[in-house]
Design an enzyme around this catalytic site. Sequence first.
Site, PDB file in Angstrom:
ATOM      1  N   ARG A 200       0.833  -1.207   0.000  1.00  0.00           N
ATOM      2  CA  ARG A 200       0.000   0.000   0.000  1.00  0.00           C
ATOM      3  C   ARG A 200       0.867   1.255   0.000  1.00  0.00           C
ATOM      4  O   ARG A 200       2.045   1.192   0.365  1.00  0.00           O
ATOM      5  CB  ARG A 200      -0.852   0.004   1.272  1.00  0.00           C
ATOM      6  CG  ARG A 200      -1.756  -1.204   1.400  1.00  0.00           C
ATOM      7  CD  ARG A 200      -1.938  -1.545   2.884  1.00  0.00           C
ATOM      8  NE  ARG A 200      -3.096  -2.413   3.090  1.00  0.00           N
ATOM      9  CZ  ARG A 200      -3.034  -3.727   3.203  1.00  0.00           C
ATOM     10  NH1 ARG A 200      -1.859  -4.351   3.154  1.00  0.00           N
ATOM     11  NH2 ARG A 200      -4.124  -4.441   3.383  1.00  0.00           N
ATOM     12  N   ASP A 267      -3.928   3.527   3.278  1.00  0.00           N
ATOM     13  CA  ASP A 267      -3.690   2.098   3.550  1.00  0.00           C
ATOM     14  C   ASP A 267      -4.598   1.217   2.694  1.00  0.00           C
ATOM     15  O   ASP A 267      -4.489  -0.009   2.739  1.00  0.00           O
ATOM     16  CB  ASP A 267      -3.899   1.786   5.035  1.00  0.00           C
ATOM     17  CG  ASP A 267      -5.283   2.165   5.519  1.00  0.00           C
ATOM     18  OD1 ASP A 267      -5.698   3.313   5.266  1.00  0.00           O
ATOM     19  OD2 ASP A 267      -5.959   1.321   6.133  1.00  0.00           O
TER      20      ASP A 267
END
Length: 483
Positions: A200, A267
């Site tokens: 991420r 995220d």
Amino acid sequence: MPVSPAYRPEPRFFELGADYGDAVKSADFPQTTLRLRNDRAAATVGLETLSDAEWIAHFGRFEPLPGQPGPVAMRYHGHQFRVYNPDIGDGRGFLAAQMREVPEAALLREQGDRDTQNPRLLDLGTKGSGQTPWSRHADGRLTLKGGVREALAAAMLESLGVPTCRILSLIETGEDLERHDEPSPTRSAVMVRLSHSHIRFGTFQRAAYYGRKDQIEALMEHARSLYHPAIPAGDATGFLGAVVEASAALTAKWIAAGFVHGVLNTDNLNVTGESFDYGPWRFLPHYEPGFTAAYFDQNGLYAFARQPEAVFWNLTQLAGCLKLIAEPESLAAALNGFGPSYIRHLRAAFLNRLGVQSLGEAADQRLLDATLALAREKKEALRWEPLFFDWFGGFSSAARALGGVRGKTYQGEAFDAFRFALMEHEPDRPERLEHPMFAAPEPEELLIDEVEALWSAIDADDDWAPLKSKLARLETAKAAWSL
Ligand code: AMP
Ligand code: MG
């Protein structure tokens, strides 16, 4: 039977070492009832040959697959609604395995030839598999309803050609969970997704937060070589440019699909530009720029039409991390590629949804503008999905659209402009219209009432047939759109 001969383990993330993840164990669940088994996805990595008992051992009890070192909870940070949170990470999931895509699957996906095929590295990642060092005070669990919703979102996005993770497995785990956003106690499940990476933007943010230039470098090289191999070694700016390009393409495809992700935190964005982590998502009922998916997004930060802005903001955070290893000016230039790339991909995505060929930038832009203007003028009278369904194939569909259930809607100034802009473009593979899907009066949609109805059959009667039949119809729709 165990894994097929085509299964090729390649646990690369695990090689990065202990700074990037923590070895964990799954929870010991009181029950493991197989609810969804996606054999089409499994076949793309050589796992379709597992018996149900083996499937449950690997995806309910998490006995490692052959050649895999065992579960690792990935470390990452993230901006959540623009607020930096250094206390996240895999709190209810882990990376369970990595393997190469089967060459035949890569060939099909790319519709290319055997010489240019590019089997991707794919991850098996979990959700709801138990607590980890990053769970904070939460239970590490997933609700069964959450798992069902996630499987539906991924299937719908896949059917519309949006790059997405696929839900491989959903196993009910027999616990009672307390949630404030579901009637509780509510049923529990563990899900396994098949993803093109779980690295991420927030994975980079964690390394930057600790000022670890060495980690940024290692992560960038890892992600570049595995996911953006066309970029030369050590070229952090080129890497950012590739992530910008992939993210712009993804965002454009969400918009054309009418998808609202709901939680575009750093995220939840992957460096490959594949979308994942579907919580409070919605599909647009009709064109409404401010349409918001998450009830907790009171300011509409992640509303439908603000998604490009959200993704761009997140990309600036990734660029900020890469400043530790590259020149700020060149990173800024790469970042600024987002706007032009997004609009180029948006035109292409709308042409693709309307099933017509490109006629050059100006004509393509006219069609994009006219489509949005029509949707804006008609509002509730013309739902998002039916607009594309009715007019797929351009003039090849005129009789079908005008004679169909929405025929009367198709009049007025905005419609005339839309029809003019559409008819300029040649149909793209109009033979696709021969698929029986186009003989139906309505397309497959996935609006909230249908999602709730599918869940309520499970909740009230443990009836999984409506969900399974919906997933089968979405698979058929995928074939129809892409034939
Ligand atoms: P999400 O909104 O699913 O992307 O989750 C954001 C963060 O909260 C991630 O670090 C998750 O692992 C964590 N998280 C969400 N739900 C739970 C839960 N039930 N137990 C532990 N961690 C959770
Ligand atoms: Mg997440």
